[in-house]
Design a protein around this motif. Structure first.
Motif, PDB file in Angstrom:
ATOM      1  N   MET A 238       0.843  -1.166   0.000  1.00  0.00           N
ATOM      2  CA  MET A 238       0.000   0.000   0.000  1.00  0.00           C
ATOM      3  C   MET A 238       0.894   1.236   0.000  1.00  0.00           C
ATOM      4  SD  MET A 238      -2.906   0.864   2.722  1.00  0.00           S
ATOM      5  CE  MET A 238      -4.215   1.851   2.190  1.00  0.00           C
ATOM      6  N   THR A 239       0.593   2.172  -0.865  1.00  0.00           N
ATOM      7  CA  THR A 239       1.376   3.394  -0.932  1.00  0.00           C
ATOM      8  C   THR A 239       0.579   4.545  -0.363  1.00  0.00           C
ATOM      9  OG1 THR A 239       0.669   3.428  -3.234  1.00  0.00           O
ATOM     10  CG2 THR A 239       2.985   3.019  -2.819  1.00  0.00           C
ATOM     11  N   PHE A 240       1.323   5.473   0.165  1.00  0.00           N
ATOM     12  CA  PHE A 240       0.719   6.675   0.741  1.00  0.00           C
ATOM     13  C   PHE A 240       1.068   7.852  -0.149  1.00  0.00           C
ATOM     14  CE2 PHE A 240       1.246  10.458   3.393  1.00  0.00           C
ATOM     15  CZ  PHE A 240      -0.044  10.589   3.870  1.00  0.00           C
ATOM     16  N   HIS A 241       0.063   8.540  -0.609  1.00  0.00           N
ATOM     17  CA  HIS A 241       0.266   9.716  -1.436  1.00  0.00           C
ATOM     18  C   HIS A 241      -0.095  10.945  -0.629  1.00  0.00           C
ATOM     19  CE1 HIS A 241       1.000   7.407  -5.032  1.00  0.00           C
ATOM     20  NE2 HIS A 241      -0.055   6.654  -4.739  1.00  0.00           N
ATOM     21  N   SER A 242       0.879  11.806  -0.471  1.00  0.00           N
ATOM     22  CA  SER A 242       0.658  13.025   0.290  1.00  0.00           C
ATOM     23  C   SER A 242      -0.169  14.010  -0.531  1.00  0.00           C
ATOM     24  CB  SER A 242       1.998  13.663   0.647  1.00  0.00           C
ATOM     25  OG  SER A 242       1.795  14.899   1.278  1.00  0.00           O
ATOM     26  N   THR A 243      -1.038  14.721   0.148  1.00  0.00           N
ATOM     27  CA  THR A 243      -1.839  15.744  -0.527  1.00  0.00           C
ATOM     28  C   THR A 243      -1.204  17.123  -0.412  1.00  0.00           C
ATOM     29  OG1 THR A 243      -3.160  16.034   1.466  1.00  0.00           O
ATOM     30  CG2 THR A 243      -3.989  14.483  -0.189  1.00  0.00           C
ATOM     31  N   GLU A 244      -0.053  17.174   0.259  1.00  0.00           N
ATOM     32  CA  GLU A 244       0.622  18.459   0.407  1.00  0.00           C
ATOM     33  C   GLU A 244       1.291  18.840  -0.902  1.00  0.00           C
ATOM     34  OE1 GLU A 244       3.296  18.502   3.681  1.00  0.00           O
ATOM     35  OE2 GLU A 244       1.889  17.454   4.982  1.00  0.00           O
ATOM     36  N   PRO A 245       1.244  20.119  -1.261  1.00  0.00           N
ATOM     37  CA  PRO A 245       1.881  20.540  -2.514  1.00  0.00           C
ATOM     38  C   PRO A 245       3.399  20.451  -2.419  1.00  0.00           C
ATOM     39  CG  PRO A 245       1.083  22.441  -1.316  1.00  0.00           C
ATOM     40  CD  PRO A 245       0.601  21.227  -0.575  1.00  0.00           C
ATOM     41  N   VAL A 246       4.010  20.188  -3.542  1.00  0.00           N
ATOM     42  CA  VAL A 246       5.464  20.136  -3.617  1.00  0.00           C
ATOM     43  C   VAL A 246       5.981  21.565  -3.584  1.00  0.00           C
ATOM     44  CG1 VAL A 246       7.411  19.476  -5.061  1.00  0.00           C
ATOM     45  CG2 VAL A 246       5.378  18.031  -4.964  1.00  0.00           C
ATOM     46  N   PRO A 247       6.976  21.872  -2.728  1.00  0.00           N
ATOM     47  CA  PRO A 247       7.481  23.249  -2.682  1.00  0.00           C
ATOM     48  C   PRO A 247       8.158  23.619  -3.992  1.00  0.00           C
ATOM     49  CG  PRO A 247       8.866  21.811  -1.360  1.00  0.00           C
ATOM     50  CD  PRO A 247       7.681  20.997  -1.805  1.00  0.00           C
ATOM     51  N   ARG A 248       7.752  24.678  -4.564  1.00  0.00           N
ATOM     52  CA  ARG A 248       8.314  25.158  -5.826  1.00  0.00           C
ATOM     53  C   ARG A 248       8.866  26.562  -5.607  1.00  0.00           C
ATOM     54  NH1 ARG A 248       7.824  20.871  -8.787  1.00  0.00           N
ATOM     55  NH2 ARG A 248       5.793  20.018  -9.234  1.00  0.00           N
ATOM     56  N   ALA A 249       9.973  26.811  -6.241  1.00  0.00           N
ATOM     57  CA  ALA A 249      10.561  28.138  -6.157  1.00  0.00           C
ATOM     58  C   ALA A 249       9.749  29.087  -7.035  1.00  0.00           C
ATOM     59  CB  ALA A 249      12.000  28.102  -6.618  1.00  0.00           C
ATOM     60  N   SER A 250       9.578  30.278  -6.552  1.00  0.00           N
ATOM     61  CA  SER A 250       8.824  31.249  -7.338  1.00  0.00           C
ATOM     62  C   SER A 250       9.690  32.463  -7.615  1.00  0.00           C
ATOM     63  CB  SER A 250       7.560  31.667  -6.583  1.00  0.00           C
ATOM     64  OG  SER A 250       7.913  32.265  -5.361  1.00  0.00           O
ATOM     65  N   GLY A 251       9.370  33.147  -8.680  1.00  0.00           N
ATOM     66  CA  GLY A 251      10.080  34.371  -9.014  1.00  0.00           C
ATOM     67  C   GLY A 251      11.293  34.121  -9.880  1.00  0.00           C
ATOM     68  N   ALA A 252      11.922  35.221 -10.254  1.00  0.00           N
ATOM     69  CA  ALA A 252      13.077  35.154 -11.137  1.00  0.00           C
ATOM     70  C   ALA A 252      14.334  34.706 -10.400  1.00  0.00           C
ATOM     71  CB  ALA A 252      13.318  36.516 -11.776  1.00  0.00           C
ATOM     72  N   GLY A 253      14.366  34.855  -9.091  1.00  0.00           N
ATOM     73  CA  GLY A 253      15.552  34.482  -8.322  1.00  0.00           C
ATOM     74  C   GLY A 253      15.885  33.012  -8.440  1.00  0.00           C
ATOM     75  N   ALA A 254      14.865  32.165  -8.471  1.00  0.00           N
ATOM     76  CA  ALA A 254      15.100  30.726  -8.588  1.00  0.00           C
ATOM     77  C   ALA A 254      15.691  30.382  -9.946  1.00  0.00           C
ATOM     78  CB  ALA A 254      13.803  29.971  -8.372  1.00  0.00           C
ATOM     79  N   GLY A 255      15.204  31.010 -10.979  1.00  0.00           N
ATOM     80  CA  GLY A 255      15.743  30.772 -12.323  1.00  0.00           C
ATOM     81  C   GLY A 255      17.175  31.252 -12.450  1.00  0.00           C
ATOM     82  N   VAL A 256      17.464  32.392 -11.844  1.00  0.00           N
ATOM     83  CA  VAL A 256      18.826  32.929 -11.884  1.00  0.00           C
ATOM     84  C   VAL A 256      19.778  31.998 -11.139  1.00  0.00           C
ATOM     85  CG1 VAL A 256      20.290  34.825 -11.099  1.00  0.00           C
ATOM     86  CG2 VAL A 256      18.108  35.314 -12.193  1.00  0.00           C
ATOM     87  N   LYS A 257      19.369  31.498  -9.966  1.00  0.00           N
ATOM     88  CA  LYS A 257      20.223  30.584  -9.210  1.00  0.00           C
ATOM     89  C   LYS A 257      20.454  29.280  -9.973  1.00  0.00           C
ATOM     90  CE  LYS A 257      18.259  30.618  -5.078  1.00  0.00           C
ATOM     91  NZ  LYS A 257      18.058  30.359  -3.641  1.00  0.00           N
ATOM     92  N   THR A 258      19.437  28.792 -10.657  1.00  0.00           N
ATOM     93  CA  THR A 258      19.598  27.576 -11.451  1.00  0.00           C
ATOM     94  C   THR A 258      20.568  27.816 -12.600  1.00  0.00           C
ATOM     95  OG1 THR A 258      17.355  26.875 -10.885  1.00  0.00           O
ATOM     96  CG2 THR A 258      18.381  25.816 -12.783  1.00  0.00           C
ATOM     97  N   PHE A 259      20.444  28.956 -13.271  1.00  0.00           N
ATOM     98  CA  PHE A 259      21.353  29.284 -14.369  1.00  0.00           C
ATOM     99  C   PHE A 259      22.782  29.427 -13.869  1.00  0.00           C
ATOM    100  CE2 PHE A 259      23.545  32.513 -16.939  1.00  0.00           C
ATOM    101  CZ  PHE A 259      23.574  31.846 -18.159  1.00  0.00           C
ATOM    102  N   VAL A 260      22.975  30.141 -12.767  1.00  0.00           N
ATOM    103  CA  VAL A 260      24.315  30.343 -12.211  1.00  0.00           C
ATOM    104  C   VAL A 260      24.909  29.002 -11.788  1.00  0.00           C
ATOM    105  CG1 VAL A 260      25.565  31.358 -10.254  1.00  0.00           C
ATOM    106  CG2 VAL A 260      23.937  32.735 -11.539  1.00  0.00           C
ATOM    107  N   THR A 261      24.084  28.136 -11.208  1.00  0.00           N
ATOM    108  CA  THR A 261      24.563  26.810 -10.809  1.00  0.00           C
ATOM    109  C   THR A 261      25.014  26.010 -12.023  1.00  0.00           C
ATOM    110  OG1 THR A 261      23.105  26.795  -8.893  1.00  0.00           O
ATOM    111  CG2 THR A 261      23.921  24.669  -9.651  1.00  0.00           C
ATOM    112  N   ALA A 262      24.233  26.051 -13.102  1.00  0.00           N
ATOM    113  CA  ALA A 262      24.610  25.324 -14.324  1.00  0.00           C
ATOM    114  C   ALA A 262      25.924  25.849 -14.884  1.00  0.00           C
ATOM    115  CB  ALA A 262      23.499  25.443 -15.358  1.00  0.00           C
TER     116      ALA A 262
END
Length: 100
Positions: free
Chosen positions: A1-25
């Motif tokens: 039996m599997t348990f599926h959480s109903t909580e939303p997955v935390p997602r980064a919002s705004g341009a800062g997350a995209g900039v950090k991903t680009f800089v990391t790459a």
């Protein structure tokens, strides 16, 4: 039996997350290249460059293991990006000192 959480997955919002991903790459790619060049400079051979690139691949695998089995997670901690930038700066300094 599997348990599926109903909580939303935390997602980064705004341009800062995209900039950090680009800089990391960019920093990961640059860091692997720097490791290859440092290996070449230290051992003065193509084998050193190969060892540096292998070390770079292991570095990316290590990075992936710290960030929940993904190279570019949804939320990249700023601390990780800063540490990656410092490591790249140290590798660049080593390369400059060995080239002279």
């Amino acid at each position: 039996m599997t348990f599926h959480s109903t909580e939303p997955v935390p997602r980064a919002s705004g341009a800062g997350a995209g900039v950090k991903t680009f800089v990391t790459a960019v920093l990961l790619t640059f860091g692997v290249g720097l490791l290859g060049m440092v290996g070449w400079a230290v051992l003065s051979s193509g084998f050193g460059g190969f060892l540096g690139l292998v070390a770079g691949v292991f570095g990316v695998v290590w990075w992936r293991s710290i960030h929940d089995k993904t190279v570019f997670p949804q939320v990249i901690p700023t601390k990780s990006v800063v540490i990656l930038a410092v490591v790249n700066a140290v590798l660049a300094l080593i390369l400059i000192l060995t080239a002279g």
